[in-house]
Design an enzyme around this catalytic site. Structure first.
Site, PDB file in Angstrom:
ATOM      1  N   LYS A   1       0.842  -1.203   0.000  1.00  0.00           N
ATOM      2  CA  LYS A   1       0.000   0.000   0.000  1.00  0.00           C
ATOM      3  C   LYS A   1       0.877   1.253   0.000  1.00  0.00           C
ATOM      4  O   LYS A   1       0.626   2.196  -0.754  1.00  0.00           O
ATOM      5  CB  LYS A   1      -0.918   0.011   1.231  1.00  0.00           C
ATOM      6  CG  LYS A   1      -2.091  -0.948   1.112  1.00  0.00           C
ATOM      7  CD  LYS A   1      -2.815  -1.155   2.442  1.00  0.00           C
ATOM      8  CE  LYS A   1      -3.893  -2.225   2.288  1.00  0.00           C
ATOM      9  NZ  LYS A   1      -4.483  -2.669   3.556  1.00  0.00           N
TER      10      LYS A   1
ATOM     11  N   GLN B   1      -4.830  -1.287   9.672  1.00  0.00           N
ATOM     12  CA  GLN B   1      -4.765  -2.628   9.094  1.00  0.00           C
ATOM     13  C   GLN B   1      -5.407  -3.635  10.045  1.00  0.00           C
ATOM     14  O   GLN B   1      -5.060  -3.710  11.225  1.00  0.00           O
ATOM     15  CB  GLN B   1      -3.284  -2.996   8.835  1.00  0.00           C
ATOM     16  CG  GLN B   1      -3.070  -4.314   8.149  1.00  0.00           C
ATOM     17  CD  GLN B   1      -3.587  -4.330   6.707  1.00  0.00           C
ATOM     18  OE1 GLN B   1      -3.413  -3.377   5.962  1.00  0.00           O
ATOM     19  NE2 GLN B   1      -4.243  -5.409   6.327  1.00  0.00           N
TER      20      GLN B   1
ATOM     21  N   ASP C   1     -11.226   3.109   4.207  1.00  0.00           N
ATOM     22  CA  ASP C   1     -11.664   1.705   4.131  1.00  0.00           C
ATOM     23  C   ASP C   1     -13.187   1.605   4.096  1.00  0.00           C
ATOM     24  O   ASP C   1     -13.736   0.540   3.798  1.00  0.00           O
ATOM     25  CB  ASP C   1     -11.141   0.921   5.354  1.00  0.00           C
ATOM     26  CG  ASP C   1     -10.012  -0.032   4.987  1.00  0.00           C
ATOM     27  OD1 ASP C   1      -9.869  -0.354   3.788  1.00  0.00           O
ATOM     28  OD2 ASP C   1      -9.287  -0.462   5.902  1.00  0.00           O
TER      29      ASP C   1
END
Ligand code: NAD
Length: 298
Positions: A55, A99, A122
């Site tokens: 990422k 994460q 997200d």
């Protein structure tokens, strides 16, 4: 024998990343703003470390700022929440991603819902879940967004299609179903308690498999000509003592029947990170009241 068209997520993701990079460049030139993505990793889970590295690399390649925050596995909830508060307040940070999974002593919902909704790239914050569920402008979870973009690219219209989503997780299954519903599909969500799953899947024009069970969906479950999107990422042992990545779909048998199919690897996976970059750009534009970058217009 493969008869299905292969939906090349790797190539499509490269197109998305290129478009994002162009928009980022314009944003810098016209407004002097560089989108920034902060990724928070707690602990040292090897798969998570790989994702976070990837990422960060792709964020920088798209011309954006990448901020990585690596915390010990023993980090307390208060310390993590303080970090999120400071990222929420930081004007150089437009996207925040924690994460998952988090170590078990940390409350995932509490942590995710601490992220400012407009920076929640997200799309897991309850405010964004509610906005998506009511068909309003929201941050859309990256993996289902990537699946939707591939489906929209492949089909002239999704309206009226029978879609079966296998899996009801908050991360993939539920938002995927919501997106397909917003695009006027007739949506069925199947899960571990679904009775006669093969029969349910056989009715689908579009199948999205997000289960986490290697090669579970078989060719004789697939309606001839259906589009099959395989979200699963499973590492399995091979006969020669090595390992390989497979999806939730038995590729060979399904590709022989389907009209189109995503491979694993090279399907949904690359689209997920490309959509994360698109979401970061979208968040940056919205936060700065700049004419909206529309991540759904690819
Ligand atoms: P999850 O474990 O949270 O959810 C799995 C879902 O599958 C559950 O809702 C469960 O009800 C359903 N299920 C389990 N067994 C079943 C069965 N026998 N029949 C029908 N349904 C069953 O998983 P998740 O986070 O949604 O991820 C699903 C898969 O997608 C995993 O392989 C994961 O690695 C992968 N994934 C890939 C990406 C990507 O970028 N490609 C992103 C997220 C997840």
């Amino acid at each position: 024998m493969t008869s299905a068209q292969i939906i090349d997520g790797k190539a499509f993701a490269a197109v998305v990343r290129q478009k994002v990079a162009e928009k980022v460049n314009n944003l810098k030139g016209a407004h002097g703003i560089t989108p920034g993505l902060a990724v928070v990793l707690v602990g040292s889970d090897p798969a998570s470390q790989v994702y976070v590295r990837s990422k960060g690399k792709q964020t920088v390649e798209a011309g954006m700022n990448s901020f990585e925050h690596k915390l010990d596995a023993e980090t307390s909830e208060d310390v993590l929440l303080d970090l999120i508060d400071s990222l929420n307040a930081d004007p150089t940070v437009h996207g925040i991603l924690v994460q998952l999974p988090l170590p078990s002593h940390l409350d995932e919902s509490l942590v995710i819902n601490r992220i400012a909704p407009e920076k929640d790239v997200d799309g897991f914050h309850i405010a964004n879940v509610g906005l998506l569920g009511t068909g309003q402008k929201s941050m859309v979870p990256c993996t289902p967004l990537g699946c939707l973009l591939m489906l929209r690219d492949h089909h002239e219209s999704l309206s009226g299609k029978n879609a079966v989503v296998i899996g009801r997780s908050n991360i993939v299954g539920k938002p995927m179903a919501q997106l397909l519903l917003n695009d006027s599909c007739t949506v069925t969500i199947a899960h571990s308690r679904t009775v006669d799953l093969p029969d349910v899947v056989r009715r689908a024009d579009i199948v999205v498999a997000a289960v986490g069970r290697p090669e579970m969906v078989l060719g004789d479950w697939i309606k001839p000509g259906a589009t099959v999107i395989d979200v699963g990422i499973n590492r399995i042992d091979t006969a020669d003592g090595k390992t390989k990545l497979v999806g939730d779909v038995d590729y060979e048998s399904c590709a022989a029947v389907a009209g189109a199919i995503t491979p694993v690897p090279g399907g949904v996976g690359p689209m997920t990170i490309a959509c994360l970059l698109a979401n970061t750009l979208t968040a940056c534009c919205r936060i700065n009241n700049i004419a909206e970058f529309d991540e759904l217009s690819f």
